[in-house]
Design a protein around this motif. Sequence first.
Motif, mmCIF file in Angstrom:
data_model
loop_
_atom_site.group_PDB
_atom_site.id
_atom_site.type_symbol
_atom_site.label_atom_id
_atom_site.label_comp_id
_atom_site.label_asym_id
_atom_site.label_seq_id
_atom_site.Cartn_x
_atom_site.Cartn_y
_atom_site.Cartn_z
ATOM 1 N N GLU A 121 0.829 -1.209 0.000
ATOM 2 C CA GLU A 121 0.000 0.000 0.000
ATOM 3 C C GLU A 121 0.863 1.259 0.000
ATOM 4 N N ARG A 122 1.992 1.238 0.711
ATOM 5 C CA ARG A 122 2.876 2.404 0.810
ATOM 6 C C ARG A 122 4.055 2.330 -0.165
ATOM 7 N N ASN A 123 4.041 1.364 -1.094
ATOM 8 C CA ASN A 123 5.122 1.220 -2.082
ATOM 9 C C ASN A 123 6.482 0.991 -1.416
ATOM 10 N N ARG A 124 6.508 0.192 -0.379
ATOM 11 C CA ARG A 124 7.775 -0.156 0.295
ATOM 12 C C ARG A 124 8.328 -1.423 -0.350
ATOM 13 N N ASP A 125 8.983 -1.274 -1.492
ATOM 14 C CA ASP A 125 9.401 -2.428 -2.281
ATOM 15 C C ASP A 125 10.473 -3.262 -1.576
ATOM 16 N N GLU A 126 11.401 -2.608 -0.883
ATOM 17 C CA GLU A 126 12.454 -3.358 -0.196
ATOM 18 C C GLU A 126 11.879 -4.209 0.933
ATOM 19 N N VAL A 127 10.933 -3.631 1.667
ATOM 20 C CA VAL A 127 10.272 -4.400 2.733
ATOM 21 C C VAL A 127 9.478 -5.547 2.132
ATOM 22 N N LEU A 128 8.780 -5.271 1.029
ATOM 23 C CA LEU A 128 7.990 -6.308 0.364
ATOM 24 C C LEU A 128 8.879 -7.478 -0.059
ATOM 25 N N GLU A 129 10.031 -7.153 -0.600
ATOM 26 C CA GLU A 129 10.961 -8.208 -1.038
ATOM 27 C C GLU A 129 11.449 -9.032 0.151
ATOM 28 N N ALA A 130 11.761 -8.351 1.271
ATOM 29 C CA ALA A 130 12.234 -9.076 2.454
ATOM 30 C C ALA A 130 11.156 -9.998 3.008
ATOM 31 N N LEU A 131 9.917 -9.537 3.017
ATOM 32 C CA LEU A 131 8.825 -10.364 3.530
ATOM 33 C C LEU A 131 8.543 -11.558 2.622
ATOM 34 N N ILE A 132 8.621 -11.343 1.321
ATOM 35 C CA ILE A 132 8.407 -12.451 0.376
ATOM 36 C C ILE A 132 9.494 -13.502 0.533
ATOM 37 N N GLU A 133 10.747 -13.042 0.652
ATOM 38 C CA GLU A 133 11.855 -13.982 0.840
ATOM 39 C C GLU A 133 11.734 -14.743 2.155
ATOM 40 N N ALA A 134 11.104 -14.103 3.162
ATOM 41 C CA ALA A 134 10.935 -14.775 4.451
ATOM 42 C C ALA A 134 9.783 -15.765 4.435
ATOM 43 N N GLY A 135 9.024 -15.831 3.347
ATOM 44 C CA GLY A 135 7.979 -16.831 3.219
ATOM 45 C C GLY A 135 6.591 -16.386 3.629
ATOM 46 N N PHE A 136 6.352 -15.082 3.752
ATOM 47 C CA PHE A 136 5.002 -14.629 4.070
ATOM 48 C C PHE A 136 4.078 -14.907 2.886
ATOM 49 N N ASP A 137 2.849 -15.245 3.183
ATOM 50 C CA ASP A 137 1.883 -15.677 2.177
ATOM 51 C C ASP A 137 1.496 -14.507 1.267
ATOM 52 N N VAL A 138 1.842 -14.616 -0.023
ATOM 53 C CA VAL A 138 1.532 -13.533 -0.966
ATOM 54 C C VAL A 138 0.058 -13.510 -1.336
ATOM 55 N N ASN A 139 -0.670 -14.567 -0.986
ATOM 56 C CA ASN A 139 -2.105 -14.626 -1.280
ATOM 57 C C ASN A 139 -2.961 -14.417 -0.031
ATOM 58 N N ALA A 140 -2.352 -13.862 1.016
ATOM 59 C CA ALA A 140 -3.107 -13.579 2.230
ATOM 60 C C ALA A 140 -4.196 -12.550 1.926
ATOM 61 N N MET A 141 -5.379 -12.779 2.487
ATOM 62 C CA MET A 141 -6.529 -11.912 2.220
ATOM 63 C C MET A 141 -6.815 -11.041 3.438
ATOM 64 N N LEU A 142 -7.270 -9.824 3.172
ATOM 65 C CA LEU A 142 -7.743 -8.976 4.253
ATOM 66 C C LEU A 142 -8.981 -9.592 4.887
ATOM 67 N N SER A 143 -9.120 -9.387 6.185
ATOM 68 C CA SER A 143 -10.338 -9.847 6.845
ATOM 69 C C SER A 143 -11.532 -9.038 6.331
ATOM 70 N N GLU A 144 -12.711 -9.564 6.574
ATOM 71 C CA GLU A 144 -13.926 -8.896 6.083
ATOM 72 C C GLU A 144 -14.049 -7.490 6.660
ATOM 73 N N ASP A 145 -13.709 -7.331 7.940
ATOM 74 C CA ASP A 145 -13.809 -6.009 8.567
ATOM 75 C C ASP A 145 -12.845 -5.019 7.942
ATOM 76 N N ARG A 146 -11.638 -5.455 7.662
ATOM 77 C CA ARG A 146 -10.658 -4.540 7.068
ATOM 78 C C ARG A 146 -10.948 -4.297 5.597
ATOM 79 N N SER A 147 -11.484 -5.286 4.905
ATOM 80 C CA SER A 147 -11.817 -5.100 3.498
ATOM 81 C C SER A 147 -12.938 -4.085 3.326
ATOM 82 N N ARG A 148 -13.843 -4.021 4.309
ATOM 83 C CA ARG A 148 -14.948 -3.067 4.229
ATOM 84 C C ARG A 148 -14.468 -1.624 4.319
ATOM 85 N N LEU A 149 -13.291 -1.410 4.825
ATOM 86 C CA LEU A 149 -12.761 -0.052 4.931
ATOM 87 C C LEU A 149 -12.455 0.550 3.567
ATOM 88 N N TYR A 150 -12.392 -0.282 2.531
ATOM 89 C CA TYR A 150 -12.104 0.180 1.178
ATOM 90 C C TYR A 150 -13.369 0.057 0.329
#
Length: 694
Positions: A423-452
């Motif tokens: 969301e904040r275009n933090r590409d270096e952080v995004l790369e570190a999290l992907i390399e650490a194995g965080f789920d790239v298909n993780a979904m926002l919860s229904e409550d947080r998705s409603r905020l958009y």
Amino acid sequence: MASTSVSMPDSSGPTLGFEDYSMYSNLSEDELIQVAIERSLLDGCTPIPTVSEPPKVPQATPQQPPWRPNTAIRQPPLPSQRPAQRPPPPQQPAEDEPPPCPANPPRNITKEMEGCWVSQYTTGYGKRMVAYRRFDGTLISTQPEPEAKVDPLVKAIWDGDVPKVRAMVRQPDINLLIANEYGWIAIHEAAYYGQLECLKALLGVQPGMINKRTKKDQTALLLAVSREYPRCVECLLERGADPDIPNKDKETPLFKACEKGSPEMVAILLNNGASVNKLCIQGWTALHEAVVQNNVEIAEMLVKAKAKINIADNFGISPLFVAAQSGNVNALRFLLKNGADINSQAEDGATALYEACKNGHEEIVEFLLSQNADANKPGKSGLLPIHIAAQRGYDGIIQMLIPATSRARVRRCGISPLHLAAERNRDEVLEALIEAGFDVNAMLSEDRSRLYEDRRSTTLYFAVINNNIEATTMLLRAGADPNLDVFSPLLVAIRLGAIQLVTLLVEHGANVNIYIPNHPTTFPVTVMFAMKYLPLLKYLMDNGCDAMSCFYCSYGSGIHPPIKESRRNRNELRTREVDSNTNTCVEFCEMISTPSICRWAGPIIDVVLDYVGNVKLCARLIEHLDSYDDWENIKEKSEPPRALMQLCRLRVRELIGKRRLHRIDKLPIPPRLIKFLQYKTSDDLEATSGQTDW
């Protein structure tokens, strides 16, 4: 020439002389009356000096003494900078003149000085001046602004004239308790300017005034501490000054001593019984202030005097929290060594670790983690320290938090740090999290998705809507699914006209035949979004977009009902009046008939016809093609039978399948056939020449 005057009827003001009359001769009678009234009001309210004497300057407003100076100069100030003890007595008007306006000093008017006003200004050398001018701007004279009158005793204290002060305080008619407009008496002046001998002389005559306060509830002791005069502080405490009297902000002398970072004054106050756990108006103690100054020496003195380590302010913030927030690692080490709770939470649920991550203090984060700080304790917002670090873009802190953060706890939060990084275009952080194995298909919860408003859910959606090609590429290569969101990222990319994003998404399996349940159509929504971008429309058709559905029409060759257009957005169709047996889905012929698109109907139909066999155009599409002579060849192109080469090409593409069309160049097919299937032959290029993005 004799002077001429003009008398204004019904006016009590002065008459106009000949010179004035020549100035106002072009005015009407009503305008002259108005001028006379205005001048009369000015004569009654404006201070006018005399000609025989230098112009009298209004008394300067006494300056307020500075409360928290940034300098440690201990010399008395210049006379022009000193606060006045008492305002000058008001002057009474003469018996033979009317009373002045309440907001102005008395007048002293002469005939030659009529019609002038007073203004003040400062020269380039900082000298304050007063100028007298007529209404036409003519300068009469300028004079230096006089100094404010100062009480003789106060002046003697400023000058450090101890014999004079001693002589004056012994006079029977002097009252040491008379205060100026700020509530300051002589003892406050002596303490503020560090005049120790004057202070002793004043207290020797009247010791009962030692705890008197100013209008801001400042005692002489607090003023001496604020100005860092330890000898004056000792003198006041020895003579019975109360060390716990606070000012209006509830700040005690001990609090001020910690704020100034003076161990000497802190020791003096503690030795004289100052309370260490008094709260200021914000709920801070002296220990809070010592920690924010990173002064371990003072903090140690306070703790030895029984200061509470885990005491919290009005917002639940403890001294440990303040140290982490300020990045003061020395104070943090001292507090933890003396029993501070490392996982204490503020009212918003934030911990010291969370606050250190929020402010990017890597050294603090490293130390807290080494002391077993809990990285899985969420605040009231539900976010963990790793979330706030990802949002702020601190990749160094992310690397430290990854092994200490529970993936199960992250899932329970309903939002992944990947979402915040994308969301904040933090590409270096995004790369570190992907390399650490965080789920790239993780979904926002229904409550947080409603905020958009668009109900986005995936990290990929955030990257696409930001038009971030690098982040989109990383996510797709890591296995992000482009078809999980309700509103597909492919539609977002098409709406942006971002051909590179569209290509990336299609190559990684984005569905080119998307339908939106809330806005039903008989043809893929991707076609509707790409109508304004012919190259994108052709690319989608090349990769298996359903062109045949564009020629389905419930009316066929019959008469089509008129389309009702929305006033809010002419590109969006209102629900038309239809029979109960008619399909209510928006059809291709309806969408292409909107005013913003109908003028391009021919090129759009031409592109779509290349991807279908024998079709029959409905009456509305024929009507569009008949509206321009240049589109006659497109109409002929649609008439059956279609060319055998076209039908063969469609059949081969159907056998290959939509999923493999975007990888057709990697299939074991001759290159010439691949070009034919991709509409890249010379005939096709000539047929599609002239089609541009409009």
